[in-house]
Scaffold this motif. Structure first.
Motif, mmCIF file in Angstrom:
data_model
loop_
_atom_site.group_PDB
_atom_site.id
_atom_site.type_symbol
_atom_site.label_atom_id
_atom_site.label_comp_id
_atom_site.label_asym_id
_atom_site.label_seq_id
_atom_site.Cartn_x
_atom_site.Cartn_y
_atom_site.Cartn_z
ATOM 1 N N ASP A 11 -30.414 -19.947 19.726
ATOM 2 C CA ASP A 11 -29.127 -20.039 20.345
ATOM 3 C C ASP A 11 -28.400 -21.335 19.993
ATOM 4 O OD1 ASP A 11 -31.280 -21.287 21.729
ATOM 5 O OD2 ASP A 11 -30.273 -21.309 23.392
ATOM 6 N N ARG A 12 -29.142 -22.080 19.337
ATOM 7 C CA ARG A 12 -28.658 -23.287 19.003
ATOM 8 C C ARG A 12 -27.951 -23.660 17.384
ATOM 9 N NH1 ARG A 12 -33.359 -26.106 21.927
ATOM 10 N NH2 ARG A 12 -33.564 -24.625 23.694
ATOM 11 N N VAL A 13 -28.070 -22.487 16.989
ATOM 12 C CA VAL A 13 -27.688 -22.001 15.468
ATOM 13 C C VAL A 13 -26.329 -21.771 15.343
ATOM 14 C CG1 VAL A 13 -27.933 -20.757 13.366
ATOM 15 C CG2 VAL A 13 -30.154 -21.598 14.384
ATOM 16 N N PHE A 14 -25.613 -22.921 14.580
ATOM 17 C CA PHE A 14 -24.210 -22.726 14.440
ATOM 18 C C PHE A 14 -24.001 -22.374 12.735
ATOM 19 C CE2 PHE A 14 -24.480 -24.303 18.496
ATOM 20 C CZ PHE A 14 -23.522 -23.813 19.420
ATOM 21 N N THR A 15 -23.216 -21.748 12.325
ATOM 22 C CA THR A 15 -22.793 -21.696 11.018
ATOM 23 C C THR A 15 -21.481 -21.664 10.682
ATOM 24 O OG1 THR A 15 -22.402 -19.044 10.931
ATOM 25 C CG2 THR A 15 -24.727 -20.166 10.430
ATOM 26 N N GLU B 78 -18.098 -22.219 7.043
ATOM 27 C CA GLU B 78 -18.126 -21.900 5.338
ATOM 28 C C GLU B 78 -18.717 -20.308 5.178
ATOM 29 O OE1 GLU B 78 -16.159 -23.629 3.906
ATOM 30 O OE2 GLU B 78 -16.057 -25.399 4.993
ATOM 31 N N VAL B 79 -19.633 -19.956 4.134
ATOM 32 C CA VAL B 79 -20.022 -18.880 3.675
ATOM 33 C C VAL B 79 -21.143 -18.614 4.392
ATOM 34 C CG1 VAL B 79 -18.618 -18.738 1.558
ATOM 35 C CG2 VAL B 79 -20.876 -19.644 1.562
ATOM 36 N N VAL B 80 -21.989 -19.492 4.889
ATOM 37 C CA VAL B 80 -23.179 -19.243 5.729
ATOM 38 C C VAL B 80 -22.951 -18.540 6.807
ATOM 39 C CG1 VAL B 80 -25.161 -20.552 6.714
ATOM 40 C CG2 VAL B 80 -23.786 -21.791 4.965
ATOM 41 N N ALA B 81 -24.020 -17.337 6.888
ATOM 42 C CA ALA B 81 -23.967 -16.434 8.066
ATOM 43 C C ALA B 81 -25.239 -16.033 8.502
ATOM 44 C CB ALA B 81 -23.040 -15.346 7.649
ATOM 45 N N PHE B 82 -25.450 -15.938 9.765
ATOM 46 C CA PHE B 82 -26.534 -15.070 10.150
ATOM 47 C C PHE B 82 -26.494 -14.306 11.381
ATOM 48 C CE2 PHE B 82 -30.853 -14.324 12.039
ATOM 49 C CZ PHE B 82 -31.516 -14.299 10.922
ATOM 50 N N PRO B 83 -26.760 -12.918 11.278
ATOM 51 C CA PRO B 83 -26.339 -12.404 12.269
ATOM 52 C C PRO B 83 -26.672 -12.850 13.973
ATOM 53 C CG PRO B 83 -27.587 -10.987 10.967
ATOM 54 C CD PRO B 83 -27.796 -12.322 10.493
ATOM 55 N N GLY B 84 -25.658 -12.677 14.758
ATOM 56 C CA GLY B 84 -25.810 -13.226 15.978
ATOM 57 C C GLY B 84 -25.601 -14.770 16.327
ATOM 58 N N PHE C 61 -27.312 -14.034 5.710
ATOM 59 C CA PHE C 61 -28.181 -13.074 5.852
ATOM 60 C C PHE C 61 -27.331 -12.042 6.744
ATOM 61 C CE2 PHE C 61 -30.551 -16.762 5.101
ATOM 62 C CZ PHE C 61 -31.871 -16.393 4.708
ATOM 63 N N ASP C 62 -26.013 -12.185 7.042
ATOM 64 C CA ASP C 62 -25.327 -11.299 7.592
ATOM 65 C C ASP C 62 -24.579 -10.062 6.941
ATOM 66 O OD1 ASP C 62 -23.503 -10.125 9.534
ATOM 67 O OD2 ASP C 62 -23.171 -12.112 10.463
ATOM 68 N N ASP C 63 -25.122 -8.832 7.069
ATOM 69 C CA ASP C 63 -24.476 -7.803 6.421
ATOM 70 C C ASP C 63 -23.002 -7.729 6.592
ATOM 71 O OD1 ASP C 63 -27.345 -7.283 5.513
ATOM 72 O OD2 ASP C 63 -27.424 -5.562 6.459
ATOM 73 N N ALA C 64 -22.712 -7.909 7.776
ATOM 74 C CA ALA C 64 -21.178 -7.796 8.281
ATOM 75 C C ALA C 64 -20.294 -8.832 7.361
ATOM 76 C CB ALA C 64 -20.832 -7.814 9.506
ATOM 77 N N ALA C 65 -20.979 -9.997 7.312
ATOM 78 C CA ALA C 65 -19.976 -10.924 6.572
ATOM 79 C C ALA C 65 -20.049 -10.689 5.032
ATOM 80 C CB ALA C 65 -20.936 -12.332 6.789
ATOM 81 N N LEU D 48 -30.313 -22.158 4.793
ATOM 82 C CA LEU D 48 -30.297 -21.390 6.143
ATOM 83 C C LEU D 48 -31.813 -20.467 5.803
ATOM 84 C CD1 LEU D 48 -29.686 -20.313 9.080
ATOM 85 C CD2 LEU D 48 -28.357 -18.611 7.847
ATOM 86 N N MET D 49 -32.759 -20.641 6.715
ATOM 87 C CA MET D 49 -33.953 -19.594 6.894
ATOM 88 C C MET D 49 -33.542 -18.987 8.358
ATOM 89 S SD MET D 49 -37.234 -22.194 5.892
ATOM 90 C CE MET D 49 -38.469 -20.918 5.892
ATOM 91 N N PRO D 50 -34.066 -17.809 8.282
ATOM 92 C CA PRO D 50 -33.922 -16.957 9.613
ATOM 93 C C PRO D 50 -34.382 -17.550 10.703
ATOM 94 C CG PRO D 50 -34.752 -15.500 7.772
ATOM 95 C CD PRO D 50 -34.939 -16.977 7.156
ATOM 96 N N PRO D 51 -33.781 -17.986 11.630
ATOM 97 C CA PRO D 51 -33.922 -18.875 12.907
ATOM 98 C C PRO D 51 -34.972 -18.187 13.923
ATOM 99 C CG PRO D 51 -31.421 -18.586 12.586
ATOM 100 C CD PRO D 51 -32.140 -17.533 12.092
ATOM 101 N N LYS D 52 -36.063 -18.891 14.420
ATOM 102 C CA LYS D 52 -36.990 -18.241 15.231
ATOM 103 C C LYS D 52 -36.347 -18.412 16.556
ATOM 104 C CE LYS D 52 -41.185 -20.220 15.343
ATOM 105 N NZ LYS D 52 -42.102 -21.292 15.264
ATOM 106 N N SER D 53 -36.893 -17.490 17.413
ATOM 107 C CA SER D 53 -36.019 -17.165 18.958
ATOM 108 C C SER D 53 -35.960 -18.666 19.691
ATOM 109 C CB SER D 53 -36.862 -16.252 19.536
ATOM 110 O OG SER D 53 -38.298 -16.468 19.582
ATOM 111 N N SER D 54 -37.132 -19.446 19.535
ATOM 112 C CA SER D 54 -37.144 -20.627 20.243
ATOM 113 C C SER D 54 -35.799 -21.479 19.767
ATOM 114 C CB SER D 54 -38.477 -21.505 19.919
ATOM 115 O OG SER D 54 -38.359 -21.744 18.412
ATOM 116 N N TYR D 55 -35.040 -21.469 18.795
ATOM 117 C CA TYR D 55 -33.962 -22.061 18.660
ATOM 118 C C TYR D 55 -32.742 -21.330 17.949
ATOM 119 C CZ TYR D 55 -35.178 -22.287 13.588
ATOM 120 O OH TYR D 55 -35.255 -21.978 12.433
#
Length: 534
Positions: free
Chosen positions: A303-307, A309-315, A77-81, A294-301
């Motif tokens: 900060d616990r998301v780590f990716t 390989e090719v998986v990526a999410f902004p932040g 979901f990461d445009d930069a990636a 990967l689904m877009p993470p909720k704000s409640s977790y």
């Protein structure tokens, strides 16, 4: 950037026609979808640059696999990636064809492809090209996992280029249809390669009961499909007082002897991937995403998301190719886990699930199975398999399994099984009626079982008392379906809806030649399938 998008590669697409607004149902923004199209166009340009080559270098093959895998639903979901991946593809083409980008003439061999040409094409051509494209995207995921374990196949690598080339050049149903079926043929080789890579690296899967209880103390949840990432995490957490729990398609990892030896690989957390936003909400542990799901993470977790390989999410913190999981480990220790053991359950209330019924395990009991069929103790086999998803109507698969007759065996694989894999359906002749064969790529094992049974009874697979009831969500399901068609398997039931990228003419071709049909009701489908071989 464009403010609109077009994407219809997954089952949940809007209105079963396509996501065309500012964002897709999966959560991708229009800009992200546009970049995925740009990446695909760049990959077709790279394929044009290597057209006709007898061999494809490992470097080029890896770039193509990574690029295709990046475009699978719920991966990046990461445009930069994605932009970085586009530049990587272009750099590889430049390495193969120096100064190509500076040339003012259009040679027709190395130009990038404008995906709008595909979306605007004749509906039958668009349908076939979509089947090819989505099929090789799914196959790229399997090839990627094998490649991580240093297993590759030159024919598979060449076909990625061939298929991309055909998407860019061919414009007729007559030339594209054989390529669609060849995707299935080559994917069978790819799944066999991954099966070999997994079993030779981690051992032959063994039937294993897996607890759904999470023990108190620090822990990490690992989701996705990549066994190598799990292995490395287990090695780096050994002796640190951190337990590891699988999630989703990582569940079958518990059945591999090499991975089972790690005592801190404790159990499985949660259910299917589409429930993660609820199940990960306020989770006192980090989650490591190794592949798609990967689904877009909720704000409640978030900060616990780590990716990785090719998986990526902004932040999200991304673990690069050095595979140093220290940030994940530190987060687990910081959060501390649950204060007391949590006795969790599956969707149907079960406290454990069993996995590991791969083709080797099932075929080790082939004699028992054959005799049970001959004696009438086993009347029918149902392969109820495929992807899960959030769309209403998927409870069909739970009800289907519950209503299967007591003298039938249910084989299952992929994440769709989480709707029913905690059910206790009893046994037949000492064999459980419900057997989990593993991840989606373990469809290869189901095929091996079907072929072995056909040999034992001296008939074709289509003459066996065996029915395929499949659920699909994303592109790996597409390449598996094409493999089944390549093998001539007929009368498949498919749901919860038919793919939006099947034009009426192409759908009619599949119905006429393969008997593909949409699911109806569990009662009606069971009745029809049981009577099919009579």
């Amino acid at each position: 950037m464009n403010t609109k998008m077009f994407c219809y590669q997954c089952e949940q697409t809007v209105g079963c026609t396509g996501c065309t607004g500012n964002a897709g149902v999966c959560g991708k923004k229009a800009d992200t979808a546009r970049l995925q199209d740009e990446l695909t166009g760049a990959l077709i340009g790279l394929a044009r640059a290597v057209d006709g080559a007898e061999t494809i270098s490992k470097r080029t093959s890896q770039v193509i696999m990574e690029g295709l895998f990046t475009t699978v639903t719920n991966v990046s979901f990461d445009d930069a990636a994605i932009e970085t991946m586009i530049q990587k593809v272009r750099a590889e083409k430049e390495r193969l064809v120096p100064d190509c980008s500076k040339c003012q003439s259009s040679c027709g061999k190395t130009d990038e492809y404008d995906m709008q040409q595909l979306w605007d094409a004749n509906e039958d051509v668009r349908s076939l090209k979509s089947l090819i494209l989505f099929g090789i995207r799914g196959m790229a995921a399997y090839a990627y996992h094998a490649n991580v374990l240093n297993y590759e196949d030159a024919e598979v690598n060449r076909f990625f280029c061939e298929a991309l080339f055909k998407i860019g050049y061919e414009e007729s149903v007559e030339t594209l249809l054989p390529v669609v079926l060849k995707v299935g043929e080559i994917n069978l080789k790819c799944m066999a390669l991954l099966d070999k890579a997994n079993t030779e690296t981690y051992g032959t899967p063994e039937p294993t009961a897996v607890t759904l209880t999470v023990e108190k103390g620090p822990f990490i949840v690992v989701t996705g499909h990549d066994l190598k990432d799990l292995q490395l995490l287990l090695e780096q957490t050994e002796g640190k007082g951190i337990n590891i729990y699988t999630h989703g398609e990582m569940l079958p990892a518990h059945a591999y002897p090499f991975l089972k030896k790690f005592s801190h690989l404790k159990g499985n957390f949660g259910t299917a991937w589409q429930n993660q936003q609820k199940e990960f909400d306020h989770l006192p542990a980090p989650i490591l995403y190794t592949t798609n799901c990967l689904m877009p993470p909720k704000s409640s977790y978030a900060d616990r998301v780590f990716t990785t390989e090719v998986v990526a999410f902004p932040g999200a913190v991304h673990i690069d190719e050095k595979k140093d999981f220290t940030p994940v480990i530190e987060k687990a220790l910081e959060l501390g886990g649950y204060k007391e053991d949590q006795i969790l359950t599956g969707i149907n209330g079960g406290t454990k699930v069993t996995t590991g019924f791969g083709h080797a395990a099932i075929l080790s009991h082939a004699g028992t199975v054959v005799e049970a069929v001959k004696a009438g103790a086993i009347r029918h086999f149902f392969l109820v398999a495929g992807c899960d998803g959030a769309k209403p109507g998927r409870n069909y698969y739970t009800e289907f399994v519950k209503q299967t007759p007591s003298d039938s065996i249910i084989l299952t694989l992929a994440c769709g099984k989480f709707r029913f894999n905690d059910l206790d359906l009893g046994e037949i002749g000492g064999l459980p009626r419900l057997m989990d064969m593993g991840q989606c790529n373990d469809a290869y094992g189901a095929i091996q079982v079907a072929v072995a049974l056909a040999d034992a009874f001296g008939c074709s697979v289509n003459e066996l008392p065996l029915s395929f009831v499949l659920s699909w969500y994303e592109q790996k399901a597409v390449c598996i379906l094409l493999t089944l068609l390549h093998l001539g398997i007929k009368n498949i039931r498919l749901g919860p809806s038919l793919p939006a990228f099947l034009s009426p003419n192409i759908l009619n071709f599949l119905v006429k030649n393969y008997g593909i049909a949409p699911i109806t009701t569990p009662e009606e489908d069971i009745k029809t399938l049981l009577n099919h071989n009579k």
